[in-house]
Design a protein around this motif. Sequence first.
Motif, PDB file in Angstrom:
ATOM      1  N   ASP A  92      71.661  22.625  24.422  1.00  0.00           N
ATOM      2  CA  ASP A  92      71.140  21.373  23.855  1.00  0.00           C
ATOM      3  C   ASP A  92      71.892  20.160  24.421  1.00  0.00           C
ATOM      4  O   ASP A  92      71.271  19.145  24.767  1.00  0.00           O
ATOM      5  CB  ASP A  92      71.265  21.389  22.334  1.00  0.00           C
ATOM      6  N   ASN A 119      70.960  19.788  28.330  1.00  0.00           N
ATOM      7  CA  ASN A 119      69.627  19.221  28.539  1.00  0.00           C
ATOM      8  C   ASN A 119      69.529  17.798  28.007  1.00  0.00           C
ATOM      9  O   ASN A 119      68.843  16.947  28.578  1.00  0.00           O
ATOM     10  CB  ASN A 119      68.572  20.106  27.880  1.00  0.00           C
ATOM     11  N   LYS A 175      68.494  14.344  29.910  1.00  0.00           N
ATOM     12  CA  LYS A 175      67.470  13.449  29.364  1.00  0.00           C
ATOM     13  C   LYS A 175      67.992  12.023  29.288  1.00  0.00           C
ATOM     14  O   LYS A 175      67.284  11.068  29.651  1.00  0.00           O
ATOM     15  CB  LYS A 175      67.043  13.938  27.982  1.00  0.00           C
ATOM     16  N   LYS A 232      71.978  13.350  20.816  1.00  0.00           N
ATOM     17  CA  LYS A 232      70.697  12.911  20.252  1.00  0.00           C
ATOM     18  C   LYS A 232      70.790  11.481  19.719  1.00  0.00           C
ATOM     19  O   LYS A 232      69.820  10.715  19.797  1.00  0.00           O
ATOM     20  CB  LYS A 232      70.269  13.859  19.121  1.00  0.00           C
ATOM     21  N   GLU A 246      59.411  10.445  27.609  1.00  0.00           N
ATOM     22  CA  GLU A 246      60.763  10.854  27.211  1.00  0.00           C
ATOM     23  C   GLU A 246      61.044  10.485  25.761  1.00  0.00           C
ATOM     24  O   GLU A 246      61.741  11.203  25.050  1.00  0.00           O
ATOM     25  CB  GLU A 246      61.800  10.173  28.118  1.00  0.00           C
ATOM     26  N   ALA A 292      59.374  12.730  22.250  1.00  0.00           N
ATOM     27  CA  ALA A 292      59.974  13.885  21.577  1.00  0.00           C
ATOM     28  C   ALA A 292      61.321  14.172  22.205  1.00  0.00           C
ATOM     29  O   ALA A 292      61.507  13.977  23.411  1.00  0.00           O
ATOM     30  CB  ALA A 292      59.069  15.112  21.683  1.00  0.00           C
ATOM     31  N   TYR A 293      62.241  14.648  21.378  1.00  0.00           N
ATOM     32  CA  TYR A 293      63.560  14.995  21.893  1.00  0.00           C
ATOM     33  C   TYR A 293      63.508  16.434  22.396  1.00  0.00           C
ATOM     34  O   TYR A 293      63.960  17.376  21.782  1.00  0.00           O
ATOM     35  CB  TYR A 293      64.624  14.857  20.802  1.00  0.00           C
ATOM     36  N   SER A 294      62.913  16.582  23.562  1.00  0.00           N
ATOM     37  CA  SER A 294      62.757  17.894  24.172  1.00  0.00           C
ATOM     38  C   SER A 294      62.944  17.771  25.663  1.00  0.00           C
ATOM     39  O   SER A 294      62.534  16.780  26.278  1.00  0.00           O
ATOM     40  CB  SER A 294      61.358  18.458  23.871  1.00  0.00           C
ATOM     41  N   TRP A 325      61.584  19.728  27.818  1.00  0.00           N
ATOM     42  CA  TRP A 325      60.465  20.319  28.540  1.00  0.00           C
ATOM     43  C   TRP A 325      59.170  19.538  28.369  1.00  0.00           C
ATOM     44  O   TRP A 325      58.085  20.081  28.487  1.00  0.00           O
ATOM     45  CB  TRP A 325      60.250  21.760  28.061  1.00  0.00           C
ATOM     46  N   ASN A 326      59.282  18.222  28.087  1.00  0.00           N
ATOM     47  CA  ASN A 326      58.066  17.473  27.800  1.00  0.00           C
ATOM     48  C   ASN A 326      57.535  16.708  29.014  1.00  0.00           C
ATOM     49  O   ASN A 326      56.736  15.814  28.883  1.00  0.00           O
ATOM     50  CB  ASN A 326      58.296  16.487  26.650  1.00  0.00           C
ATOM     51  N   ASP A 330      67.138  26.881  30.064  1.00  0.00           N
ATOM     52  CA  ASP A 330      66.379  27.456  28.968  1.00  0.00           C
ATOM     53  C   ASP A 330      67.340  28.291  28.125  1.00  0.00           C
ATOM     54  O   ASP A 330      68.023  29.180  28.640  1.00  0.00           O
ATOM     55  CB  ASP A 330      65.251  28.321  29.521  1.00  0.00           C
TER      56      ASP A 330
END
Length: 293
Positions: free
Chosen positions: A33, A36, A40, A140, A167, A170-172, A174-175, A188
């Motif tokens: 987390d 990644n 981001k 985050k 971006e 969503a806080y992901s 893979w978006n 992953d």
Amino acid sequence: MVRLHVKKGDDDLFLFDTPVDISVHQITRSIVDIHNGRLKIGRMAAEMENLANHGIHLPPNMVGLMDDQIAELKLKDEFAQTHTPSGGVESRKDEFFRRNGQAPLQNMAKILTVTAEEARNAVHKNLVKEGVSLTPELVKEQWMKLKGAVMIVYPMGLPLHDPLEVEMSAYSAWNLDAGYGGFRDVMDEDKTALWWAGKELKSDRQLKEYIGGNDKTRLTVKMAEKGKGGPAREPVFTEEQKKAMMAHAFRRQQELEKLEEDDDDHYLNSKWADSSALKMCFQGIKDIQIRPS
């Protein structure tokens, strides 16, 4: 708390503190987390700087086209009028023809650039040298700050095709499409393994099963993709240590060479090298010293 120095290959990434009686699976999830999330933040910071300098992203069918080509094809950016920055616009053309050139005014642009720089510094790998650890919550939080800065400058939001809007949605990790810059480094959680001391840490075991119950420990762990073998082990000496050892050896060699040069004729002043020492010994005058008058 055990302090983990997280690396990927030879790259220092960040520090992470964890209890010793926690499963490797939970540790891996938190580390992935953070990793990644840092990627981001980096992508968002770069896009925010572009937004501050050149305005919103052009529609996909206009990206890369010059003005005469746009006019010839009779294309129009319908979002230029509906997505304007607070306070007005300033014309600054994008040399890469990705953004519409209607940048926010200086005071609004500064909100974007300063927030982007602060967020980038808050998760920078230099924090490893400073001894500052990261948490998923902290990363985050930086994402929320970046999102808030964009909403201040663009209260109506950004067009859906803008990478920054995607971006923020969503806080992901893979978006976005996998071809987007930076996604080759995304990990992953289900395919990531942690390695320490040349062995893989199994996800169904607790950390203390590997290092014991001492929670005042610092470990260097490496992220790697499962099934691809272990990463290269850490060298015994760091580059700084190797340089220091080489410098010490060089200085020592110079000192020895200088001693050899100085001692070439030094033995001639020794008593054992005096050719008349035996004669003086028999005459009993070996220890007589002549004092100057």
